[in-house]
Design a protein around this motif. Structure first.
Motif, PDB file in Angstrom:
ATOM      1  N   ASP A  19       0.836  -1.216   0.000  1.00  0.00           N
ATOM      2  CA  ASP A  19       0.000   0.000   0.000  1.00  0.00           C
ATOM      3  C   ASP A  19       0.861   1.252   0.000  1.00  0.00           C
ATOM      4  OD1 ASP A  19      -2.177  -1.653   0.106  1.00  0.00           O
ATOM      5  OD2 ASP A  19      -2.297  -1.611   2.301  1.00  0.00           O
ATOM      6  N   ARG A  20       1.924   1.220   0.773  1.00  0.00           N
ATOM      7  CA  ARG A  20       2.823   2.390   0.861  1.00  0.00           C
ATOM      8  C   ARG A  20       3.562   2.603  -0.461  1.00  0.00           C
ATOM      9  NH1 ARG A  20       4.844   3.422   6.039  1.00  0.00           N
ATOM     10  NH2 ARG A  20       5.844   5.205   5.044  1.00  0.00           N
ATOM     11  N   ASP A  43       1.172   4.004  -2.928  1.00  0.00           N
ATOM     12  CA  ASP A  43       0.768   5.372  -2.567  1.00  0.00           C
ATOM     13  C   ASP A  43       1.550   6.385  -3.397  1.00  0.00           C
ATOM     14  OD1 ASP A  43      -1.215   5.201  -0.830  1.00  0.00           O
ATOM     15  OD2 ASP A  43      -0.046   5.562   1.003  1.00  0.00           O
ATOM     16  N   ASP A  56       3.532   7.804  -6.786  1.00  0.00           N
ATOM     17  CA  ASP A  56       3.111   7.841  -8.185  1.00  0.00           C
ATOM     18  C   ASP A  56       4.029   6.903  -8.987  1.00  0.00           C
ATOM     19  OD1 ASP A  56       1.796   8.484 -10.454  1.00  0.00           O
ATOM     20  OD2 ASP A  56       2.780  10.433 -10.738  1.00  0.00           O
ATOM     21  N   TYR A 113      -5.482  -2.718  -7.029  1.00  0.00           N
ATOM     22  CA  TYR A 113      -4.769  -1.590  -7.655  1.00  0.00           C
ATOM     23  C   TYR A 113      -4.702  -1.773  -9.172  1.00  0.00           C
ATOM     24  CZ  TYR A 113      -3.108  -0.297  -2.989  1.00  0.00           C
ATOM     25  OH  TYR A 113      -3.031   0.073  -1.683  1.00  0.00           O
ATOM     26  N   LYS A 144      -2.249   0.370 -11.203  1.00  0.00           N
ATOM     27  CA  LYS A 144      -0.876   0.532 -10.711  1.00  0.00           C
ATOM     28  C   LYS A 144      -0.070  -0.756 -10.642  1.00  0.00           C
ATOM     29  CE  LYS A 144      -0.628   4.693  -8.318  1.00  0.00           C
ATOM     30  NZ  LYS A 144      -0.057   5.340  -7.165  1.00  0.00           N
TER      31      LYS A 144
END
Ligand code: ADP
Length: 569
Positions: free
Chosen positions: A410-411, A414, A416, A440, A443
């Motif tokens: 998650d980090r 986070d 870009d 995600y 991403k």
């Protein structure tokens, strides 16, 4: 330990005797007389021998002048050489050294990991340096049919595995100047998958014995047999226990390379009699911690033990990295060393790689971006040239640090960035990654597959290559990444420590981003530093990329170290 020594001294004894005989022989006539072995030459030489004796005992000057002394001397020398030819390894005669490289897999025939890359590259580099290096692997079902169609049948024999007598066919195939041999037995190798069968212990015991048995079929007397990982660890064991009297391998020396100490070939000790056919004394070589351990046998029996990086050679002496083998290795430290792997620079070349959307090299780096865009389109990621793309290619196992990545996914996302992961392995990692990909979609892409084509595309498309391994004997992916202008972010362990230099913002030196402790936050911080430099300091970033691309990872340099090692035995 003492028992082992009584079984193996044959290896040491002839070595030392042979070189001593060589220099002494040409001087006097006594030496040839003392060596009746060369039967072919013997009938021709009885006449000169008594004359030489006369010369020694009665130094009459007149006789010397009259007698054809020169002829006698000329005749004596070849006789000595014939004897030396049979008993002295090629290495000491400066003849072409003969090396048989044996492994469970070899590129381009069959590959599950880095071992195949090494078996496909090191022998080629040795051949280029004038060594007669050949390779032997099993004839797996998974080897492409078109390669099988072009293989040549050489012969067959039967291999004794305790009470079993198993067929062993031998095929050959010449690839890029290297002769590859394939051991054929459909019962053992005509199966899907390379490793992981219920009877792997028997399959690779068969393969190891078949290697030694088939030397007479291929008519090859190796000076060095180079065994690799647990699959062929029994070769030095069988050589010492059963084949030291065999004319094809009585002079062979052995090198054993550990590519990954985690996989040792451990089985119940029922195998000892039933499959390996070792008696009680011999079995001490492979017994360890209440079971059979093939790797331990390789370490005990081989003349030299190597691993694939100097740092890993040091690390495996420690319980954290040694996987229970550290005590054995500490006791055999005198013959342990580390030689870093190289990469096949022809195959891993962004200028010629057919899998890329656009080829490039250090002088045309602007073309790299087409690979990022191409991959983003292919995988359905948002096409954003400026967003850093992080790549990962490797087995999805605990070794490769997937735990760290999933712990802070998650980090990471986070930021870009885009993350593309290619790999197969433990179902738990495969499932976690698939699940995260759903969370995600714009991403993260997790491609659960083994595909060299996709691997190339990821190396070329990525700006950064993440490899946070818990342990890493050598690691090839980080070197390939650097060659493809993808900056490695690695944990400082094993071969990663030996191949990636941390970027120093002050001096501008370095080619990657590193962290030391196996800790997700430390890894995250290294990723953040890389992303920061990429985003805010483009010139510095380009310097890091160039530093990595310019590094020499060629096998040519590394092959010299192996040649030195072979010669040192
Ligand atoms: P290991 O031998 O521990 O698996 P290495 O980094 O030494 O790791 O070598 C891995 C090799 O296998 C590299 O050439 C890498 O590109 C390749 N590889 C690993 N996983 C995959 C995959 N899923 N698809 C294609 N190639 C892969």
């Amino acid at each position: 330990m003492a028992e082992k020594k009584t079984q193996t001294p044959k290896a040491a004894a002839p070595k030392k005797a042979a070189p001593q005989a060589k220099p002494a022989a040409p001087k006097k006539a006594e030496t040839p007389v003392a060596k009746p072995a060369p039967k072919a030459a013997a009938p021709k030489k009885p006449a000169p021998q008594p004359k030489v004796e006369k010369k020694v005992e009665a130094p009459v000057i007149e006789k010397k002048v009259e007698a054809p002394v020169v002829e006698k001397k000329v005749e004596v020398k070849p006789e000595v050489k014939v004897v030396a030819k049979e008993e002295t390894p090629a290495i000491r005669k400066n003849e072409k050294m003969k090396v048989l490289f044996v492994a469970g897999e070899a590129n381009p025939f069959i590959k599950t990991g880095g071992l195949a890359d090494v078996a496909g590259s090191l022998p080629k580099a040795l051949v280029e340096k004038g060594i007669d290096a050949r390779v032997m692997i099993p004839l797996y079902l998974g080897i492409p049919q078109e390669m099988k169609n072009n293989m040549q049948y050489i012969g067959h024999c039967f291999v004794q595995l305790s009470w079993r007598s198993q067929y062993c066919g031998v095929f050959s195939y010449i690839y890029q100047g290297v002769t590859y041999y394939f051991i054929d037995n459909e019962f053992y190798f005509k199966r899907h998958g390379v490793y992981g069968h219920y009877d792997d212990g028997e399959r690779f015991a068969f393969f190891s014995k078949a290697i030694l048995e088939s030397l007479k079929i291929i008519d090859f007397k190796p000076d060095i047999i180079h065994a690799n990982d647990w699959h062929t660890a029994l070769v030095p064991v069988f050589l010492d226990c059963f084949y030291r009297g065999d004319e094809y391998c009585k002079n062979a020396q052995t090198v054993y390379t550990i590519h990954n100490i985690e996989f040792q070939g451990q089985y119940g000790d029922g195998l000892i009699e039933d499959i390996l056919g070792l008696n009680y004394d011999q079995s001490q070589l492979v017994r360890y911690a209440g079971c059979v351990n093939y790797m331990k046998g390789g370490i005990e029996s081989a003349a030299r033990v190597t691993t694939v990086s100097p740092s890993y050679a040091n690390e495996i002496l420690d319980p954290y990295y040694g996987y229970g083998m550290q005590d054995i290795l500490n006791a055999r430290k005198y013959k342990l060393s580390g030689i870093i792997n190289g990469i096949d620079e022809e195959k891993n070349n962004p200028m010629t790689d057919q899998s890329l959307f656009k080829n490039y090299d250090i002088n045309s780096l602007e073309n790299k971006k087409f690979n990022k865009v191409g991959l983003q389109q292919l995988l359905g990621l948002p096409v954003k040239e400026e967003v850093p793309l992080i790549g990962m290619v490797g087995r999805l196992t605990h070794q490769k640090g997937i735990d760290l990545v999933t712990a802070v996914m998650d980090r990471i996302l986070d930021m870009d960035v885009q993350l593309v992961i290619l790999g197969t392995g433990d179902w738990k990692y495969e499932n976690i990654l698939k699940d995260m990909q759903n969370r995600y979609p714009g991403k993260l892409r997790a491609i659960i597959n083994f595909s060299s084509d996709m691997a190339s595309k990821i190396y070329a498309a990525s700006d950064m290559f993440l490899m946070p391994s818990k342990f890493e004997p050598c690691g090839l992916s980080q070197m390939i990444a650097m060659r493809y202008a993808s900056v490695p972010i690695v944990r400082l362990t094993g071969g990663l420590k030996d191949t990636v230099q941390a970027y120093d913002h002050v001096t501008g030196e370095g080619d990657g981003f590193t962290f030391l402790t196996y800790n997700a936050s430390d890894m995250l911080y290294a990723i953040e530093r890389a992303v920061g430099l990429y985003r805010d300091y483009k010139e510095d970033w380009n310097k890091v990329v160039h530093n990595g691309m310019k590094k020499d990872f060629s096998w040519s340099t590394i092959a010299n170290q192996y040649i030195e090692l072979y010669k040192s035995i």
